[in-house]
Motif scaffolding. Structure first.
Motif, short mmCIF file in Angstrom:
data_model
loop_
_atom_site.label_atom_id
_atom_site.label_comp_id
_atom_site.label_asym_id
_atom_site.label_seq_id
_atom_site.Cartn_x
_atom_site.Cartn_y
_atom_site.Cartn_z
N TYR A 193 -73.47 49.01 -38.62
CA TYR A 193 -74.13 49.91 -37.88
C TYR A 193 -74.30 49.77 -36.32
O TYR A 193 -74.22 50.91 -35.80
CB TYR A 193 -75.73 49.51 -38.69
CG TYR A 193 -76.46 50.53 -37.68
CD1 TYR A 193 -76.66 51.94 -38.14
CD2 TYR A 193 -77.27 49.95 -36.79
CE1 TYR A 193 -77.69 52.70 -37.36
CE2 TYR A 193 -78.46 50.99 -36.14
CZ TYR A 193 -78.47 52.18 -36.13
OH TYR A 193 -79.23 53.03 -35.71
N PHE A 194 -74.08 48.63 -36.01
CA PHE A 194 -73.93 48.53 -34.28
C PHE A 194 -72.42 48.95 -33.76
O PHE A 194 -72.69 49.67 -32.94
CB PHE A 194 -74.15 46.83 -33.99
CG PHE A 194 -75.61 46.66 -34.00
CD1 PHE A 194 -76.39 47.05 -33.20
CD2 PHE A 194 -75.87 45.35 -34.82
CE1 PHE A 194 -77.77 46.53 -33.13
CE2 PHE A 194 -77.53 45.20 -35.07
CZ PHE A 194 -78.40 45.63 -34.08
N ILE A 195 -71.62 48.90 -34.74
CA ILE A 195 -70.45 49.38 -34.29
C ILE A 195 -70.47 50.89 -34.32
O ILE A 195 -69.83 51.64 -33.56
CB ILE A 195 -69.29 48.88 -35.30
CG1 ILE A 195 -68.90 47.48 -35.18
CG2 ILE A 195 -67.91 49.61 -35.07
CD1 ILE A 195 -68.12 46.61 -35.91
N LEU A 196 -71.23 51.53 -35.35
CA LEU A 196 -71.35 52.85 -35.38
C LEU A 196 -72.00 53.56 -34.35
O LEU A 196 -71.64 54.36 -33.74
CB LEU A 196 -72.20 53.16 -36.73
CG LEU A 196 -72.66 54.61 -36.93
CD1 LEU A 196 -71.36 55.66 -36.94
CD2 LEU A 196 -73.65 54.74 -38.17
N GLU A 197 -73.16 52.62 -33.81
CA GLU A 197 -73.89 53.21 -32.74
C GLU A 197 -73.11 53.12 -31.49
O GLU A 197 -73.37 54.20 -30.65
CB GLU A 197 -75.22 52.36 -32.48
CG GLU A 197 -76.24 52.40 -33.64
CD GLU A 197 -77.38 53.59 -33.15
OE1 GLU A 197 -77.24 53.76 -31.91
OE2 GLU A 197 -78.08 54.20 -33.72
N LYS A 198 -72.48 52.11 -31.40
CA LYS A 198 -71.57 51.98 -29.99
C LYS A 198 -70.57 53.08 -30.07
O LYS A 198 -70.44 53.38 -28.89
CB LYS A 198 -71.16 50.67 -29.63
CG LYS A 198 -70.27 50.41 -28.51
CD LYS A 198 -69.90 48.79 -28.21
CE LYS A 198 -69.14 48.87 -27.22
NZ LYS A 198 -69.98 49.35 -25.58
N THR A 224 -69.94 53.50 -45.02
CA THR A 224 -69.93 51.83 -45.20
C THR A 224 -70.99 51.07 -44.92
O THR A 224 -71.51 50.06 -45.58
CB THR A 224 -68.68 51.52 -44.51
OG1 THR A 224 -68.77 51.98 -43.14
CG2 THR A 224 -67.19 52.06 -44.91
N THR A 225 -71.89 51.63 -43.75
CA THR A 225 -72.98 51.03 -43.30
C THR A 225 -74.07 50.97 -44.48
O THR A 225 -74.61 50.14 -44.90
CB THR A 225 -73.68 51.67 -42.25
OG1 THR A 225 -72.81 51.65 -41.05
CG2 THR A 225 -74.94 51.06 -41.72
N ALA A 226 -74.18 52.39 -45.03
CA ALA A 226 -74.83 52.40 -45.94
C ALA A 226 -74.79 51.91 -47.31
O ALA A 226 -75.52 51.17 -47.91
CB ALA A 226 -75.23 54.15 -46.60
N GLY A 227 -73.44 51.75 -47.72
CA GLY A 227 -73.02 50.95 -48.88
C GLY A 227 -73.39 49.40 -48.73
O GLY A 227 -73.72 48.86 -49.92
N PHE A 228 -72.98 48.89 -47.62
CA PHE A 228 -73.04 47.52 -47.56
C PHE A 228 -74.75 47.05 -47.59
O PHE A 228 -74.94 46.37 -48.29
CB PHE A 228 -72.65 47.01 -46.03
CG PHE A 228 -71.10 46.82 -46.11
CD1 PHE A 228 -70.46 45.93 -46.81
CD2 PHE A 228 -70.49 47.41 -45.04
CE1 PHE A 228 -69.11 45.88 -46.94
CE2 PHE A 228 -69.28 47.07 -44.87
CZ PHE A 228 -68.43 46.52 -45.94
#
Length: 391
Positions: A93-98, A117-121
């Motif tokens: 999620y932090f990678i997604l935000e950045k 992938t964030t939701a899946g994890f």
């Protein structure tokens, strides 16, 4: 709440409209270039093939990177704990935000893959945790509720279509698992409760799409409308209810109590969708209704074999061709807002006077981009400004 720059989102929607007008011959190439230069947007998006390619590539990168990290930490036995997928989800999620903030991606395929992938994890890790703590059927309620929370947040944050669909399905899953605990009454009324909830989702998404704060989520709300109409029908479809009832009660082949009610819903609801869609010029309901006619025919065919399948398909195809030909002939002259001629999207000029913008650009070199044009546009995507700022 939404992560994207709102002015750029406004301009992106204007660019989509300008391209539609250009394709319809209302704008010249030079006018399109000048308008896109003025209403500039740095949000990055691509065509469907590019999106799919970037989506798959991002999934591969995430799989390889998380797999490599897991192998490195294998000796620590951390990966054998439910906390590991939760940690991966938070990191993802932090990678997604950045990535979205720094590269201005908006439905580019990269951000879509990172959202999934964030939701899946996160959901997978929470499900693993609940299975460890309580492996009874009741933990499905907690998992569906957690899924609802995650998908709603990601929908609001990134205006993601898939997360919007997951929000609808997880809410229905929560109702499904929770309502069963009411015993016999809950099992008997479950299809009608799911139909009521689906109808409520459609009603509120239809009302909410007119609200100014929902301006940036119009695509997400359209997804909710489509999915809620489908689940409304499936919740009352005879085949679905009968098979699910037999599965839950472990009574294969048993007749469905009050089955005639579900047969009425199975046959008449698609026709009701079509009739109401024509009456209100609602293309979503009209198209869903046409799609569900096939579902009604399939359900009837499953239980009643009136004709051989080859004969039934031939007759059905011939009837559909005749109906299509008759409708095309009838709509050569537009009637009640319907026509066979290709048109621009119907909601384009609801509140925005495009002609005034074109005239203003033709006779003036000054002006500022609107902060909230108030117009709501349909699907499609575009990226980049296209011209230099020296216009």
């Amino acid at each position: 709440m939404i992560i994207h720059n709102k002015e750029w989102l406004n301009n992106l929607k204007l660019q989509e409209q300008f391209e539609d007008d250009h394709d319809a011959g209302c704008l010249t190439d030079n006018e399109l270039k000048n308008l896109k230069a003025k209403y500039f947007s740095r949000l990055t998006s691509y065509g469907i093939l590019m999106r799919v390619g970037l989506f798959v590539l991002t999934l591969i990168i995430v799989a390889f990177s998380t797999g490599m990290i897991s192998l490195v930490l294998a000796e620590s036995h951390l990966i054998e704990n439910f906390m590991w997928p939760l940690i991966l989800g938070i990191g993802n999620y932090f990678i997604l935000e950045k990535w979205v903030k720094d590269n201005y991606h908006y439905g580019s395929g990269v951000d879509n893959a990172l959202i999934i992938t964030t939701a899946g994890f996160l959901i997978g890790g929470f499900g693993w945790m609940m299975d460890t703590i309580d492996n009874s059927q009741s933990h499905f309620i907690s998992i569906s509720l957690f899924t609802l929370a995650v998908s709603v947040y990601l929908s609001l944050r990134f205006a993601d279509l898939l997360m919007s669909a997951l929000s609808c399905l997880s809410l229905l899953a929560f109702i499904f698992f929770a309502w069963q605990y009411l015993g016999g009454f809950g099992m008997a009324t479950l299809p009608f409760v799911l139909m009521l909830v689906s109808g409520g989702i459609y009603y509120f998404s239809k009302r909410l799409i007119k609200h100014p704060k929902a301006y940036y989520y119009d695509h997400c709300l359209h997804v909710l409308q489509i999915l809620s109409l489908l689940t409304l029908y499936l919740s009352g479809n005879y085949y679905v209810v009968n098979e699910l009832s037999n599965e839950l009660h472990n009574t294969p082949g048993a007749p469905l109590p009050f089955g005639f009610i579900f047969w009425i819903i199975t046959i008449l609801l698609p026709l009701g969708y079509i009739a109401w869609g024509i009456k209100t010029r609602n293309m979503i309901m009209l198209r869903v209704g046409l799609l569900l006619v096939a579902g009604a025919v399939y359900t009837f065919r499953t239980y009643y074999h009136v004709l051989p399948i080859e004969v039934a398909l031939s007759i059905g195809g011939a009837v559909m061709l005749l109906i299509s030909y008759a409708v095309i002939k009838y709509l050569k002259t537009p009637k009640q807002g319907f026509t066979t001629a290709p048109l621009k999207r119907s909601s384009v000029l609801d509140h925005l006077n495009i002609e005034s913008i074109i005239i203003g650009e033709t006779f003036s070199n000054t002006g500022a981009a609107p902060t909230n044009p108030g117009s709501r546009f349909g699907g499609g995507s575009a990226g980049g400004g296209g011209s230099s700022a020296g216009y």
